[in-house]
Design a protein around this motif. Structure first.
Motif, PDB file in Angstrom:
ATOM      1  N   TYR A 226      29.164  71.411  12.853  1.00 45.66           N
ATOM      2  CA  TYR A 226      29.426  72.154  14.085  1.00 45.66           C
ATOM      3  C   TYR A 226      28.602  73.437  14.122  1.00 45.66           C
TER       4      TYR A 226
ATOM      5  N   ALA B 116      26.220  74.973  16.987  1.00 42.85           N
ATOM      6  CA  ALA B 116      26.529  76.265  17.592  1.00 42.85           C
ATOM      7  C   ALA B 116      25.347  77.228  17.465  1.00 42.85           C
TER       8      ALA B 116
ATOM      9  N   HIS C 242      31.733  83.706  25.034  1.00 37.30           N
ATOM     10  CA  HIS C 242      30.611  83.017  24.402  1.00 37.30           C
ATOM     11  C   HIS C 242      30.481  83.343  22.915  1.00 37.30           C
TER      12      HIS C 242
ATOM     13  N   PRO D 290      32.798  80.494  19.901  1.00 42.10           N
ATOM     14  CA  PRO D 290      32.219  79.329  19.208  1.00 42.10           C
ATOM     15  C   PRO D 290      31.107  79.707  18.243  1.00 42.10           C
ATOM     16  N   GLN D 291      30.331  80.747  18.585  1.00 41.25           N
ATOM     17  CA  GLN D 291      29.264  81.179  17.679  1.00 41.25           C
ATOM     18  C   GLN D 291      29.841  81.775  16.394  1.00 41.25           C
TER      19      GLN D 291
ATOM     20  N   ALA E 258      28.894  68.701  19.585  1.00 38.38           N
ATOM     21  CA  ALA E 258      30.056  69.498  19.990  1.00 38.38           C
ATOM     22  C   ALA E 258      29.748  70.988  19.896  1.00 38.38           C
ATOM     23  N   GLY E 259      29.006  71.384  18.854  1.00 40.51           N
ATOM     24  CA  GLY E 259      28.627  72.787  18.725  1.00 40.51           C
ATOM     25  C   GLY E 259      27.743  73.242  19.866  1.00 40.51           C
TER      26      GLY E 259
ATOM     27  N   SER F 277      29.854  73.363  23.119  1.00 43.14           N
ATOM     28  CA  SER F 277      30.787  74.496  23.187  1.00 43.14           C
ATOM     29  C   SER F 277      30.069  75.772  23.600  1.00 43.14           C
TER      30      SER F 277
ATOM     31  N   VAL G 270      29.258  75.345  27.366  1.00 46.64           N
ATOM     32  CA  VAL G 270      30.439  75.557  28.210  1.00 46.64           C
ATOM     33  C   VAL G 270      30.766  77.050  28.296  1.00 46.64           C
ATOM     34  N   ALA G 271      30.738  77.725  27.142  1.00 48.58           N
ATOM     35  CA  ALA G 271      31.020  79.163  27.137  1.00 48.58           C
ATOM     36  C   ALA G 271      29.989  79.921  27.965  1.00 48.58           C
TER      37      ALA G 271
END
Length: 246
Positions: free
Chosen positions: A33, A37, A137, A140-141, A229-230, A233, A236-237
């Motif tokens: 992930y 990200a 944002h 996730p990072q 997914a990373g 995400s 999306v953010a």
């Protein structure tokens, strides 16, 4: 200052809570992930903003290229300083990837603080919205960064402390921007490019080689899904920050 510090602390604590809830057995999955990200943050968040801030795509790419070479030299220095004459055994990579990703994240947090201060200088509501967008944002990072630090051999407690110290750069950026916005604003393109270079280098040079060691089809499929997914995400953010919160 309060908005910057709160934004940094909230994003770090939220990411750490998610990582701790996942448990130590999930670290290999979190690393996959983290690759997504970091790549998503570099290509979807930092690179477009760096080009926009500089107004010169060629210059921005040159800065990123120089940044990748700089982080390569920094990693060599870290290897010489901490690993010269000693073979590294056991879990982690001696902390190198963790140090590099924290350096890049500190640059990024500093720039976020500058952006928050700039927004507040224009309008109170714009400042609050900008701070909320940055928290969205960052989570996730920061989750990816937390996984990298654990992979580097840090305990979860030390990883949390390192991330919290890095988040203080957001407050430093806001404070400096408040007193010297024109001077700080001129450095934003360089800082964004260096942050982008750091994330690209850590993802490609430090994390991906480890993922290649798991060659089974099921493991590879899982890694591709988690890397995706990373990236998603971060995307999306970024969408929320650009089109909903703003």
């Amino acid at each position: 200052m309060l908005a910057s510090l709160a934004g940094g602390l909230l994003s770090v604590l939220a990411a750490a809570s998610l990582a701790v809830a996942a448990g130590p057995r999930a670290v290999p999955r979190l690393l996959s992930y983290a690759v997504g990200a970091l790549l998503g943050a570099a290509f979807l968040e930092l690179l477009p903003h760096a080009v926009e801030a500089s107004g010169d795509a060629e210059l921005t790419c040159a800065l990123i290229l120089g940044g990748v070479l700089l982080f390569f030299l920094l990693e060599k220095l870290l290897l010489w300083r901490f690993g010269h004459g000693h073979a590294h055994h056991g879990h982690g990579d001696g902390g190198r990837s963790g140090m590099l990703v924290m350096l890049g994240d500190t640059f990024h947090n500093f720039v976020d603080g500058v952006l928050i201060a700039t927004a507040f200088s224009q309008d109170l509501s714009l400042g609050l919205i900008t701070a909320a967008a940055i928290i969205a944002h960052e989570i996730p990072q920061e989750l990816g960064d937390f996984a990298v630090l654990i992979h580097s051999g840090l305990s979860r407690g030390r990883a949390l402390v390192f991330n919290l110290f890095s988040s203080l750069a957001m407050g430093a950026g806001a404070l400096l921007a408040h007193w010297a916005l024109p001077a700080v604003d001129g450095a934003v393109p360089v800082l964004l490019a260096l942050a982008c270079a750091s994330m690209l280098y850590v993802a490609a040079a430090d994390l991906m080689p480890g993922l290649r060691q798991r060659t089974h089809l099921a493991a590879t499929a899982e890694q591709v899904v988690l890397i995706g997914a990373g990236v998603v995400s971060i995307g999306v953010a970024h969408h929320l920050a650009e089109h909903v919160l703003m």
